[in-house]
Write a protein that holds these residues in place. Structure first.
Motif, PDB file in Angstrom:
ATOM      1  N   ASN A 243       5.435  50.231  38.301  1.00 28.92           N
ATOM      2  CA  ASN A 243       4.862  51.578  38.258  1.00 28.92           C
ATOM      3  C   ASN A 243       3.633  51.511  37.359  1.00 28.92           C
ATOM      4  O   ASN A 243       3.704  51.746  36.153  1.00 28.92           O
ATOM      5  CB  ASN A 243       5.883  52.584  37.720  1.00 28.92           C
ATOM      6  CG  ASN A 243       5.393  54.017  37.826  1.00 28.92           C
ATOM      7  OD1 ASN A 243       4.176  54.273  37.790  1.00 28.92           O
ATOM      8  ND2 ASN A 243       6.315  54.953  37.935  1.00 28.92           N
ATOM      9  N   TYR A 244       2.504  51.139  37.975  1.00 22.29           N
ATOM     10  CA  TYR A 244       1.320  50.802  37.177  1.00 22.29           C
ATOM     11  C   TYR A 244       0.739  52.006  36.453  1.00 22.29           C
ATOM     12  O   TYR A 244       0.175  51.862  35.348  1.00 22.29           O
ATOM     13  CB  TYR A 244       0.263  50.152  38.067  1.00 22.29           C
ATOM     14  CG  TYR A 244      -0.252  51.003  39.187  1.00 22.29           C
ATOM     15  CD1 TYR A 244      -1.371  51.800  39.026  1.00 22.29           C
ATOM     16  CD2 TYR A 244       0.376  51.009  40.431  1.00 22.29           C
ATOM     17  CE1 TYR A 244      -1.841  52.583  40.062  1.00 22.29           C
ATOM     18  CE2 TYR A 244      -0.089  51.777  41.472  1.00 22.29           C
ATOM     19  CZ  TYR A 244      -1.191  52.571  41.288  1.00 22.29           C
ATOM     20  OH  TYR A 244      -1.660  53.342  42.306  1.00 22.29           O
ATOM     21  N   GLU A 245       0.877  53.201  37.006  1.00 21.80           N
ATOM     22  CA  GLU A 245       0.324  54.386  36.337  1.00 21.80           C
ATOM     23  C   GLU A 245       1.008  54.621  34.999  1.00 21.80           C
ATOM     24  O   GLU A 245       0.362  54.972  34.005  1.00 21.80           O
ATOM     25  CB  GLU A 245       0.476  55.617  37.231  1.00 21.80           C
ATOM     26  CG  GLU A 245      -0.376  55.587  38.496  1.00 21.80           C
ATOM     27  CD  GLU A 245      -1.851  55.833  38.212  1.00 21.80           C
ATOM     28  OE1 GLU A 245      -2.220  55.947  37.027  1.00 21.80           O
ATOM     29  OE2 GLU A 245      -2.631  55.888  39.172  1.00 21.80           O
ATOM     30  N   LYS A 246       2.325  54.410  34.950  1.00 23.26           N
ATOM     31  CA  LYS A 246       3.057  54.607  33.690  1.00 23.26           C
ATOM     32  C   LYS A 246       2.799  53.483  32.697  1.00 23.26           C
ATOM     33  O   LYS A 246       3.042  53.642  31.497  1.00 23.26           O
ATOM     34  CB  LYS A 246       4.557  54.716  33.972  1.00 23.26           C
ATOM     35  CG  LYS A 246       4.958  56.026  34.636  1.00 23.26           C
ATOM     36  CD  LYS A 246       6.472  56.145  34.724  1.00 23.26           C
ATOM     37  CE  LYS A 246       6.881  57.499  35.325  1.00 23.26           C
ATOM     38  NZ  LYS A 246       8.356  57.636  35.411  1.00 23.26           N
ATOM     39  N   SER A 247       2.318  52.338  33.181  1.00 29.95           N
ATOM     40  CA  SER A 247       2.069  51.194  32.300  1.00 29.95           C
ATOM     41  C   SER A 247       0.757  51.324  31.537  1.00 29.95           C
ATOM     42  O   SER A 247       0.545  50.629  30.533  1.00 29.95           O
ATOM     43  CB  SER A 247       2.055  49.899  33.114  1.00 29.95           C
ATOM     44  OG  SER A 247       3.285  49.689  33.753  1.00 29.95           O
ATOM     45  N   LYS A 250      -2.400  55.929  27.422  1.00 34.80           N
ATOM     46  CA  LYS A 250      -3.161  57.158  27.639  1.00 34.80           C
ATOM     47  C   LYS A 250      -4.020  57.550  26.433  1.00 34.80           C
ATOM     48  O   LYS A 250      -4.962  58.336  26.562  1.00 34.80           O
ATOM     49  CB  LYS A 250      -2.202  58.309  27.961  1.00 34.80           C
ATOM     50  CG  LYS A 250      -1.336  58.067  29.207  1.00 34.80           C
ATOM     51  CD  LYS A 250      -2.180  57.924  30.458  1.00 34.80           C
ATOM     52  CE  LYS A 250      -1.322  57.893  31.726  1.00 34.80           C
ATOM     53  NZ  LYS A 250      -0.524  56.651  31.849  1.00 34.80           N
TER      54      LYS A 250
END
Length: 373
Positions: A243-247, A250
């Motif tokens: 799950n690259y977005e969560k990796s 931010k």
């Protein structure tokens, strides 16, 4: 079977199909190329049971038919021929004669019955994208594909298609590469699949510097790439991709705007001191207005600087694997980039200057430092 054609057409087709011929196989036919002459064209196929490619070209076909010829020998013979018209003539007993001018070869072929059929792609979704864009997306991400067969899903790249956007993602456990492009021709939403990196390396070479379309057809088990007169078919990799977005982190303590070429050159110079066997980390310290780059190894030491427009905290010291950092910098399709940093143990991101631009993201895990350079 008997046909005649220009040498360059035959040589080009052999080179293309050879990409997928097996170098060594318990099925000897797979070490060859299937040469299939139809009414007015010839199709040459290479297949290693994991991926296959077939390509066609016009020819003067005197007699339709097919034969499997040894890939290496057939290719060597055709490349050695003088320029001109080549005639390929399969005689009785599968003996195949190859002539051009005064050059005359006869080699033993194998029956096409011994050559397995390429898998059919049961079309579920389809994407059309210009060849030059697809080639660029692959070339700027494939460096992050894993070569660790223990986790096969990461030996490929994830393709995610929205109606107007294609995202390609590669990860190997130490770095992550993401490229996004808007699709000039709306595709089919909800399309997600993983393509082996070895197949994508061939697709990259098959794509030309043209806006002519590459047609991607996605089936339940296979995916095909139709590029001009050539089609490459590969088995989809199965498994749960990261799950690259969560990796992606931010928040950052430091963000610096740097010239991509200047930072690449500075890193390359300092990396000259890094021993490939010991793999000493490259030290990067964020100063007010520049990056300070250092490395000390058993063969010597190096220091360099790169101008940077720094926003946020300074004084951060972080270590990188020089090759991972250079791969990402060389892949970044922008003259100026943002380098976003948290602390010495959190991932670093390389991003476009425009915060609204999501066309590329490169994430690199830092190397824990044991002492100052």
């Amino acid at each position: 079977m008997k046909f005649s054609c220009e040498k360059y057409l035959l040589a080009q087709a052999i080179a293309t199909a050879s990409r997928c011929a097996a170098s060594k196989s318990p099925m000897p036919a797979l070490e060859g190329l299937l040469v299939d002459a139809g009414d007015d064209d010839v199709i040459i196929t290479g297949y290693d049971l994991k991926k296959g490619v077939y390509t066609s070209f016009p020819a003067d076909v005197a007699e339709a038919g097919a034969v499997v010829l040894d890939c290496r020998l057939f290719g060597d013979i055709v490349r050695s021929l003088p320029d001109g018209v080549v005639t390929v003539d399969m005689k009785s007993g599968l003996v195949t004669k190859i002539t051009c001018g005064a050059a005359d070869f006869s080699i033993m072929g194998t029956s096409r019955e011994d050559y397995p059929e390429l898998p059919a792609v049961d079309r579920q979704k389809a994407i059309s994208i210009p060849q030059n864009i697809l080639r660029d997306m692959i070339s700027r991400t494939i460096f992050a594909v894993s070569d660790n067969e223990a986790r096969p899903v990461y030996t490929g790249e994830l393709f995610e298609a929205a109606p107007d956007c294609l995202t390609v993602v590669a990860v190997d456990g130490y770095r992550l590469a993401i490229r996004r492009e808007r699709l000039p021709i709306p595709g089919e939403a909800g399309c997600s699949f993983i393509v082996p990196g070895s197949a994508l390396a061939d697709v990259e070479k098959l794509c030309g510097d043209t806006d002519e379309p590459a047609e991607i057809t996605v089936g339940s088990k296979h995916v095909s790439f139709a590029i001009g007169n050539t089609v490459l078919i590969a088995r989809r990799l199965e498994g749960e991709f990261l799950n690259y977005e969560k990796s992606l982190p931010k928040t950052f303590l430091t963000v610096a705007a740097v010239n991509t070429a200047d930072l690449t050159r500075a890193v390359s110079r300092v990396a000259l001191m890094i021993d490939a066997k010991v793999k000493n980390p490259l030290h990067l310290r964020v100063e007010d207005g520049f990056f300070d780059l250092r490395c000390r190894t058993g063969i010597g030491s190096a220091v360099d600087q790169c101008q940077a427009d720094v926003t946020g905290d300074t004084g951060l010291l972080i270590g990188f694997n020089d090759r991972y950092l250079l791969d990402a910098l060389k892949a970044a399709p922008s003259e100026v980039i943002r380098v976003a940093l948290g602390n010495a143990t959190s991932p670093a991101l390389i991003l476009p200057m425009d915060e609204a631009d999501d066309s590329f993201t490169y994430m690199i895990l830092p190397v824990r430092l044991r002492g100052d350079a």
